[in-house]
Design a protein around this motif. Structure first.
Motif, PDB file in Angstrom:
ATOM      1  N   GLY A   1      19.792 -45.031  -0.561  1.00 60.26           N
ATOM      2  CA  GLY A   1      18.370 -44.990  -0.894  1.00 60.26           C
ATOM      3  C   GLY A   1      17.509 -44.574   0.278  1.00 60.26           C
ATOM      4  N   ILE A   2      17.782 -45.145   1.453  1.00 60.82           N
ATOM      5  CA  ILE A   2      16.998 -44.807   2.652  1.00 60.82           C
ATOM      6  C   ILE A   2      17.209 -43.344   3.019  1.00 60.82           C
ATOM      7  CG2 ILE A   2      16.701 -45.273   5.116  1.00 60.82           C
ATOM      8  CD1 ILE A   2      17.587 -48.168   4.498  1.00 60.82           C
ATOM      9  N   LEU A   3      18.457 -42.890   2.923  1.00 62.84           N
ATOM     10  CA  LEU A   3      18.766 -41.494   3.220  1.00 62.84           C
ATOM     11  C   LEU A   3      17.984 -40.556   2.300  1.00 62.84           C
ATOM     12  CD1 LEU A   3      20.525 -39.353   4.655  1.00 62.84           C
ATOM     13  CD2 LEU A   3      22.266 -39.757   2.913  1.00 62.84           C
ATOM     14  N   SER A   4      17.982 -40.875   1.011  1.00 67.93           N
ATOM     15  CA  SER A   4      17.255 -40.049   0.043  1.00 67.93           C
ATOM     16  C   SER A   4      15.752 -40.086   0.306  1.00 67.93           C
ATOM     17  CB  SER A   4      17.542 -40.549  -1.385  1.00 67.93           C
ATOM     18  OG  SER A   4      18.919 -40.507  -1.672  1.00 67.93           O
ATOM     19  N   LEU A   5      15.239 -41.256   0.645  1.00 68.00           N
ATOM     20  CA  LEU A   5      13.813 -41.408   0.915  1.00 68.00           C
ATOM     21  C   LEU A   5      13.400 -40.618   2.157  1.00 68.00           C
ATOM     22  CD1 LEU A   5      11.097 -42.734   0.262  1.00 68.00           C
ATOM     23  CD2 LEU A   5      11.825 -44.718   1.619  1.00 68.00           C
ATOM     24  N   LEU A   6      14.222 -40.663   3.193  1.00 70.11           N
ATOM     25  CA  LEU A   6      13.926 -39.898   4.415  1.00 70.11           C
ATOM     26  C   LEU A   6      13.880 -38.406   4.110  1.00 70.11           C
ATOM     27  CD1 LEU A   6      16.135 -41.770   7.056  1.00 70.11           C
ATOM     28  CD2 LEU A   6      13.635 -41.636   7.021  1.00 70.11           C
ATOM     29  N   ASP A   7      14.848 -37.935   3.334  1.00 70.09           N
ATOM     30  CA  ASP A   7      14.877 -36.513   2.985  1.00 70.09           C
ATOM     31  C   ASP A   7      13.603 -36.109   2.246  1.00 70.09           C
ATOM     32  OD1 ASP A   7      17.312 -36.293   4.166  1.00 70.09           O
ATOM     33  OD2 ASP A   7      18.473 -36.191   2.309  1.00 70.09           O
ATOM     34  N   GLN A   8      13.150 -36.950   1.319  1.00 70.43           N
ATOM     35  CA  GLN A   8      11.925 -36.626   0.593  1.00 70.43           C
ATOM     36  C   GLN A   8      10.715 -36.662   1.521  1.00 70.43           C
ATOM     37  OE1 GLN A   8      10.836 -39.054  -2.783  1.00 70.43           O
ATOM     38  NE2 GLN A   8       9.357 -37.531  -3.511  1.00 70.43           N
ATOM     39  N   CYS A   9      10.696 -37.605   2.437  1.00 68.68           N
ATOM     40  CA  CYS A   9       9.574 -37.688   3.390  1.00 68.68           C
ATOM     41  C   CYS A   9       9.474 -36.418   4.233  1.00 68.68           C
ATOM     42  CB  CYS A   9       9.732 -38.907   4.290  1.00 68.68           C
ATOM     43  SG  CYS A   9       9.389 -40.483   3.470  1.00 68.68           S
ATOM     44  N   TYR A  10      10.617 -35.860   4.612  1.00 71.82           N
ATOM     45  CA  TYR A  10      10.614 -34.614   5.383  1.00 71.82           C
ATOM     46  C   TYR A  10       9.987 -33.486   4.557  1.00 71.82           C
ATOM     47  CZ  TYR A  10      14.230 -37.203   7.957  1.00 71.82           C
ATOM     48  OH  TYR A  10      14.938 -38.152   8.650  1.00 71.82           O
ATOM     49  N   TRP A  11      10.350 -33.448   3.276  1.00 70.20           N
ATOM     50  CA  TRP A  11       9.814 -32.406   2.395  1.00 70.20           C
ATOM     51  C   TRP A  11       8.313 -32.588   2.177  1.00 70.20           C
ATOM     52  CZ3 TRP A  11      10.961 -27.782   0.815  1.00 70.20           C
ATOM     53  CH2 TRP A  11      10.307 -27.247  -0.283  1.00 70.20           C
ATOM     54  N   ILE A  12       7.892 -33.832   1.999  1.00 69.42           N
ATOM     55  CA  ILE A  12       6.463 -34.113   1.820  1.00 69.42           C
ATOM     56  C   ILE A  12       5.686 -33.708   3.068  1.00 69.42           C
ATOM     57  CG2 ILE A  12       4.741 -35.948   1.545  1.00 69.42           C
ATOM     58  CD1 ILE A  12       6.842 -37.483  -0.099  1.00 69.42           C
ATOM     59  N   ALA A  13       6.215 -34.062   4.237  1.00 65.19           N
ATOM     60  CA  ALA A  13       5.541 -33.741   5.497  1.00 65.19           C
ATOM     61  C   ALA A  13       5.421 -32.230   5.672  1.00 65.19           C
ATOM     62  CB  ALA A  13       6.298 -34.353   6.670  1.00 65.19           C
ATOM     63  N   GLY A  14       6.530 -31.517   5.456  1.00 67.10           N
ATOM     64  CA  GLY A  14       6.503 -30.064   5.609  1.00 67.10           C
ATOM     65  C   GLY A  14       5.554 -29.403   4.634  1.00 67.10           C
ATOM     66  N   SER A  15       5.576 -29.838   3.379  1.00 73.62           N
ATOM     67  CA  SER A  15       4.701 -29.256   2.353  1.00 73.62           C
ATOM     68  C   SER A  15       3.237 -29.486   2.678  1.00 73.62           C
ATOM     69  CB  SER A  15       5.025 -29.870   0.979  1.00 73.62           C
ATOM     70  OG  SER A  15       6.361 -29.639   0.626  1.00 73.62           O
ATOM     71  N   THR A  16       2.908 -30.700   3.134  1.00 71.35           N
ATOM     72  CA  THR A  16       1.517 -31.031   3.461  1.00 71.35           C
ATOM     73  C   THR A  16       1.037 -30.251   4.675  1.00 71.35           C
ATOM     74  OG1 THR A  16       1.841 -33.273   2.580  1.00 71.35           O
ATOM     75  CG2 THR A  16      -0.062 -32.915   4.011  1.00 71.35           C
ATOM     76  N   ILE A  17       1.855 -30.192   5.704  1.00 70.81           N
ATOM     77  CA  ILE A  17       1.488 -29.437   6.908  1.00 70.81           C
ATOM     78  C   ILE A  17       1.251 -27.973   6.563  1.00 70.81           C
ATOM     79  CG2 ILE A  17       2.329 -28.580   9.129  1.00 70.81           C
ATOM     80  CD1 ILE A  17       3.866 -31.235   9.405  1.00 70.81           C
ATOM     81  N   GLY A  18       2.164 -27.387   5.802  1.00 73.73           N
ATOM     82  CA  GLY A  18       2.028 -25.981   5.430  1.00 73.73           C
ATOM     83  C   GLY A  18       0.804 -25.723   4.576  1.00 73.73           C
ATOM     84  N   ALA A  19       0.532 -26.634   3.627  1.00 82.04           N
ATOM     85  CA  ALA A  19      -0.619 -26.449   2.738  1.00 82.04           C
ATOM     86  C   ALA A  19      -1.933 -26.526   3.511  1.00 82.04           C
ATOM     87  CB  ALA A  19      -0.593 -27.498   1.632  1.00 82.04           C
ATOM     88  N   ILE A  20      -2.023 -27.477   4.441  1.00 86.52           N
ATOM     89  CA  ILE A  20      -3.248 -27.610   5.245  1.00 86.52           C
ATOM     90  C   ILE A  20      -3.408 -26.407   6.170  1.00 86.52           C
ATOM     91  CG2 ILE A  20      -4.375 -28.980   7.045  1.00 86.52           C
ATOM     92  CD1 ILE A  20      -3.134 -31.462   5.791  1.00 86.52           C
ATOM     93  N   MET A  21      -2.308 -25.983   6.772  1.00 86.31           N
ATOM     94  CA  MET A  21      -2.360 -24.790   7.627  1.00 86.31           C
ATOM     95  C   MET A  21      -2.814 -23.578   6.834  1.00 86.31           C
ATOM     96  SD  MET A  21       1.174 -25.281   9.811  1.00 86.31           S
ATOM     97  CE  MET A  21       1.134 -23.586  10.425  1.00 86.31           C
TER      98      MET A  21
END
Length: 233
Positions: A130-150
């Motif tokens: 569960g933690i592994l899956s959650l970390l992977d999703q957090c990476y995707w959320i972070a990248g998507s948000t950074i890219g969208a704001i940029m």
């Protein structure tokens, strides 16, 4: 859930961290550049988390593709998850409260890690998954948000950014060919894509139907090819 479990999950997810941040930023920039509000990239990363499916959807929506075509394309693109899920039935059995999230957060990269690594000794394996899956999703959320704001705040030349999905699948295809030594699936896809483009050139089909016809014809052809091979066994 302990520090040891979280630490082990993080170490196992480091390869995904770099990949998801990079591709997530590309997705976020593409989403904003296509005219969508920045928060939509974050929203979809949280509640959809489909990776390649999200990138495909942005391009299809931006091109004005009919909704039914988008739905069929997404189903066909993500149909591989049925196989993933079937192979993890035993592994996820008894996962309790983690099970719904483990099913939701299953991606190609997470699946790869879950099937090749063992939880740390003495730790609850389902918490580790569960933690592994959650970390992977957090990476995707972070990248998507950074890219969208940029993409919203900074002027970007988006030429070529929409090639991110194509590049991703080229890499996955090459790796799959190297692993299986099977050239039939990619060759079949290339042939039917070429045929569909020719049909469009001669005004036999609409451009919005190229993807659907190529995928459906390719899957049907592969079914008959593989079925014929099984009959010989």
């Amino acid at each position: 859930m302990t520090k040891k479990c979280i630490s082990a999950a993080f170490k196992a997810s480091i390869p995904v961290l770099f990949g998801y941040l990079t591709l997530g930023i590309a997705y976020g920039i593409l989403s904003s550049g296509s005219g969508f509000p920045w928060w939509l990239a974050t929203f979809s990363a949280v509640f959809i988390f489909a990776g390649s499916g999200q990138i495909l959807a942005v391009g299809l929506f931006a091109a004005g593709t009919p909704v039914i075509t988008i739905l069929i394309s997404e189903v066909l693109l993500n149909i591989r998850h049925i196989v993933y899920g079937l192979s993890l039935i035993t592994k996820f059995k008894g996962s309790g409260k983690w099970k719904p999230y483990l099913i939701f957060a299953l991606t190609d990269e997470t699946y790869s890690i879950l099937t090749t690594i063992n939880p740390p000794e003495g730790e609850n394996k389902y918490s580790f998954y569960g933690i592994l899956s959650l970390l992977d999703q957090c990476y995707w959320i972070a990248g998507s948000t950074i890219g969208a704001i940029m993409g919203t705040l900074l002027p970007f030349d988006l030429s070529g950014v929409d090639f991110a999905l194509t590049a991703l699948f080229i890499v996955l295809t090459i790796e799959q060919i190297k692993k299986t030594k099977d050239f039939i699936p990619p060759l079949t896809g290339a042939i039917f894509t070429f045929i569909s483009i020719l049909m469009w050139k001669f005004n036999l089909i609409e451009s919005s139907n190229i993807l659907i016809i190529s995928i459906c014809a390719g899957i049907l052809a592969l079914f008959f090819v593989k079925f014929s091979e099984l009959k010989k066994i």
